[in-house]
Design a protein around this motif. Structure first.
Motif, short mmCIF file in Angstrom:
data_model
loop_
_atom_site.label_atom_id
_atom_site.label_comp_id
_atom_site.label_asym_id
_atom_site.label_seq_id
_atom_site.Cartn_x
_atom_site.Cartn_y
_atom_site.Cartn_z
N THR A 1 -23.44 48.91 100.99
CA THR A 1 -24.40 47.88 101.41
C THR A 1 -23.73 46.52 101.30
O THR A 1 -22.74 46.35 100.59
CB THR A 1 -25.66 47.87 100.52
OG1 THR A 1 -25.27 47.65 99.17
CG2 THR A 1 -26.43 49.18 100.62
N ARG B 1 -25.02 49.34 105.24
CA ARG B 1 -26.30 48.70 105.56
C ARG B 1 -26.18 47.21 105.25
O ARG B 1 -25.80 46.84 104.13
CB ARG B 1 -27.39 49.32 104.68
CG ARG B 1 -28.80 48.87 105.01
CD ARG B 1 -29.78 49.30 103.92
NE ARG B 1 -29.62 48.44 102.76
CZ ARG B 1 -29.89 48.81 101.50
NH1 ARG B 1 -30.30 50.02 101.24
NH2 ARG B 1 -29.72 47.98 100.50
N ILE C 1 -26.95 48.29 110.81
CA ILE C 1 -26.30 49.40 110.11
C ILE C 1 -25.09 49.80 110.95
O ILE C 1 -25.21 49.97 112.17
CB ILE C 1 -27.26 50.59 109.94
CG1 ILE C 1 -28.47 50.16 109.08
CG2 ILE C 1 -26.55 51.78 109.32
CD1 ILE C 1 -29.60 51.18 109.02
N ASP D 1 -31.39 56.34 109.01
CA ASP D 1 -30.96 56.36 107.61
C ASP D 1 -29.63 57.11 107.43
O ASP D 1 -28.82 56.77 106.56
CB ASP D 1 -32.02 57.04 106.73
CG ASP D 1 -33.28 56.19 106.57
OD1 ASP D 1 -33.41 55.19 107.30
OD2 ASP D 1 -34.12 56.54 105.73
N ARG D 2 -29.43 58.11 108.25
CA ARG D 2 -28.17 58.86 108.16
C ARG D 2 -26.99 57.94 108.46
O ARG D 2 -25.94 58.03 107.82
CB ARG D 2 -28.21 60.02 109.17
CG ARG D 2 -27.28 61.15 108.77
CD ARG D 2 -27.38 62.27 109.79
NE ARG D 2 -26.16 62.34 110.56
CZ ARG D 2 -26.09 62.83 111.81
NH1 ARG D 2 -27.20 63.27 112.40
NH2 ARG D 2 -24.95 62.87 112.44
N ALA E 1 -34.34 53.18 105.42
CA ALA E 1 -33.13 52.87 104.66
C ALA E 1 -33.24 51.51 103.95
O ALA E 1 -32.56 51.27 102.96
CB ALA E 1 -31.91 52.87 105.57
N TYR E 2 -34.09 50.63 104.46
CA TYR E 2 -34.25 49.32 103.82
C TYR E 2 -35.25 49.34 102.67
O TYR E 2 -35.42 48.35 101.96
CB TYR E 2 -34.63 48.24 104.86
CG TYR E 2 -33.43 47.76 105.64
CD1 TYR E 2 -32.53 46.86 105.06
CD2 TYR E 2 -33.17 48.21 106.92
CE1 TYR E 2 -31.40 46.43 105.75
CE2 TYR E 2 -32.05 47.78 107.62
CZ TYR E 2 -31.18 46.90 107.04
OH TYR E 2 -30.07 46.47 107.71
N ALA F 1 -26.92 54.85 107.75
CA ALA F 1 -26.75 54.05 106.54
C ALA F 1 -26.03 54.86 105.45
O ALA F 1 -25.16 54.33 104.74
CB ALA F 1 -28.10 53.55 106.03
N GLN F 2 -26.39 56.13 105.36
CA GLN F 2 -25.74 56.99 104.34
C GLN F 2 -24.26 57.19 104.65
O GLN F 2 -23.44 57.38 103.76
CB GLN F 2 -26.42 58.37 104.29
CG GLN F 2 -27.79 58.34 103.63
CD GLN F 2 -28.73 59.39 104.22
OE1 GLN F 2 -28.29 60.32 104.90
NE2 GLN F 2 -30.02 59.23 103.99
#
Ligand code: CA
Length: 491
Positions: free
Chosen positions: A338, A34, A326, A26-27, A12-13, A29-30
């Motif tokens: 973000t 973040r 996150i 990452d999920r 995610a970064y 973050a989605q």
């Protein structure tokens, strides 16, 4: 929380080497926010955990280093306050604070660092044995606790993974996960530390010289495997090790091989962490808890993945002081957002307390992230973050330093640890009192200190003033606590 999870190893970064895919993290973050500038106050396992639990700097909570500090469990902590407020509290996984956890209805922790395969643990004071892989076990135990809790009460669960801490042993099922990928090298893998001071020259944390090829790079088989596990382990590593030994590598080629083996092992551990994050998220979804549960993914600090030739952490520099953060909070945090404010994992205690409608003790030194969740960063949010590392002399030989990090600069003061060692002559022989200044805009890799450069005179003066303003505000004593540095008698 993971242990030593570099933000460069969270997809995610979007790090430029594209080291690994972490779909479950990452999920979050989605579906959440973040944080791109989450910093720790003292980049080391124990001190960072103490800061998170207490919302304070090391000089307030007393846990400065991993050598001679024992966490004072009688002080005010987040879990104690939430427990008092009616929350069910549990910590499962790596603790590393020497004394037994306090403020938890239930705890099951690894002794010290713990081990990866078949780890013994301590459950509410009693030793227990486990068979399997540590990341799976910590997750299993976390899910077990969630399932048996009183569903009429709110809860706080700290699921604190050991992985991917050194000695970086992946789950056996994941050993071949990267199909012998050759990893892109970081630009500064062969850094010669020119343009910087004694501390960088004198450290002992390079992949080339400090990383142990036998233990760290898996030339030797771990002792704690069952015969079945050993077979799987040997099937993967032994032929590759034989091929490596035949090549008789040295110099840069050897360092590159070690870097690649390190990446395989470290990222293999991350894969296990990510899979297990997915298991927890699935449980929260399946039970409907997800809609009313704040989920935070973070690490106790960052980690060097070959930048400057290094592994480990400790430094004020960005790979080390910056950690992944996150946060998902449905209905409060906008999905996929973000943030670039200077936040800290020390802010989490106050954030949780505000989320739970609890008063924030005067002693805490962070700040609640709650307004940032709505995109409403307070106008007086910090613009400089104070950092202080102490542990020295110790593993990796990183000299004590403090300083500030802003959106553009990092200023650090490396100094002599005094008043703790009887051998004053040895201390006097070390010329290590100096400052460094890095301009991230022109030097993203922090390769060249511009301290003393006339072009930065005004910046330098302002940042030094800022350091001392923050030291006063944060109640840093002028003289460090003699126990702050650690292994005082083994100078
Ligand atoms: Ca750590």
């Amino acid at each position: 929380m993971a242990d030593d999870h570099a933000w460069q190893a969270v997809s995610a970064y979007g790090e430029s080497r594209h080291l690994i895919q972490t779909p479950n993290i990452d999920r979050l973050a989605q579906e959440g926010m973040r944080f791109d500038r989450c910093l720790v106050v003292n980049s080391l396992c124990g001190p960072s955990r103490a800061s998170m639990l207490t919302g304070t700097y090391s000089h307030i909570n007393g846990f400065y280093n991993n050598y001679n500090c024992r966490f004072d469990g009688s002080q005010i902590t987040l879990p104690k306050l939430l427990q008092k407020a009616g929350y069910q509290t549990a910590i499962i996984g790596k603790w590393h604070l020497e004394t037994d956890p306090t403020g938890f209805d239930h705890w099951e922790i690894l002794p010290e660092q713990g081990i990866y395969y078949n780890p013994p643990m301590i459950r509410d004071g009693q030793k227990v044995k486990h068979t399997g892989y540590v990341t799976d076990i910590i997750t299993d135990l976390s899910l077990d606790w969630l399932k048996q809790r009183d569903t009429n009460k709110p809860f706080m669960l700290l699921c604190w993974q050991k992985a991917p801490h050194r000695i970086w042993e992946p789950a056996l099922r994941d050993l071949d996960f990267d199909h012998d990928r050759v990893y892109p090298l970081p630009d500064s893998l062969f850094d010669d530390y020119s343009g910087r001071g004694l501390a960088e020259h004198d450290q002992s944390m390079t992949i080339a010289n400090t990383m142990r090829v036998n233990e760290d790079n898996k030339l030797t088989t771990p002792k704690d495997l069952t015969p079945e596990q050993k077979k799987i382990w040997d099937n993967y590593y032994v032929p590759r090790n034989e091929a490596f030994l035949q090549k008789k590598l040295n110099g840069r080629a050897l360092t590159e091989w070690k870097y690649n083996r390190f990446m395989h092992d470290y990222l293999g551990c991350i894969r296990g962490v990510d899979d297990n994050v997915g298991r927890i998220l699935k449980y929260l979804n399946d039970t409907g808890l997800a809609t009313n549960t704040i989920v935070i993914y973070s690490s106790d600090q960052g980690f060097f993945l070959g930048e400057h030739g290094w592994f480990d952490k400790r430094w004020i520099f960005q790979e080390s002081a910056r950690t992944p953060l996150i946060i998902r909070w449905p209905g409060v945090i906008q999905a996929g957002s973000t943030n670039k404010d200077l936040v800290s994992n020390m802010d989490l205690a106050e954030t949780f307390l505000e989320a739970a409608g609890q008063a924030i003790p005067e002693r805490m030194q962070g700040r609640s992230l709650r307004p940032i969740f709505n995109g409403a960063t307070p106008t007086d949010w910090r613009t400089a973050f104070y950092y202080h590392y102490y542990e020295y002399p110790a593993d990796h030989n990183v000299r004590p330093h403090y300083g500030v990090i802003t959106d553009r600069y990092t200023l650090a003061h490396f100094y002599k640890p005094t008043a703790y060692n009887p051998d004053q002559a040895a201390i006097a022989a070390i010329p290590n009192d100096y400052w460094e200044l890095f301009d991230h805009e022109k030097d993203a890799g922090e390769m060249h200190s511009v301290f003393g450069d006339p072009a930065y005179a005004a910046v330098q003066t302002n940042l030094i003033q800022e350091v001392f303003r923050l030291r006063a505000e944060l109640k840093e004593p002028a003289q460090d606590d003699p126990k702050a540095f650690g292994r005082a008698t083994e100078f």
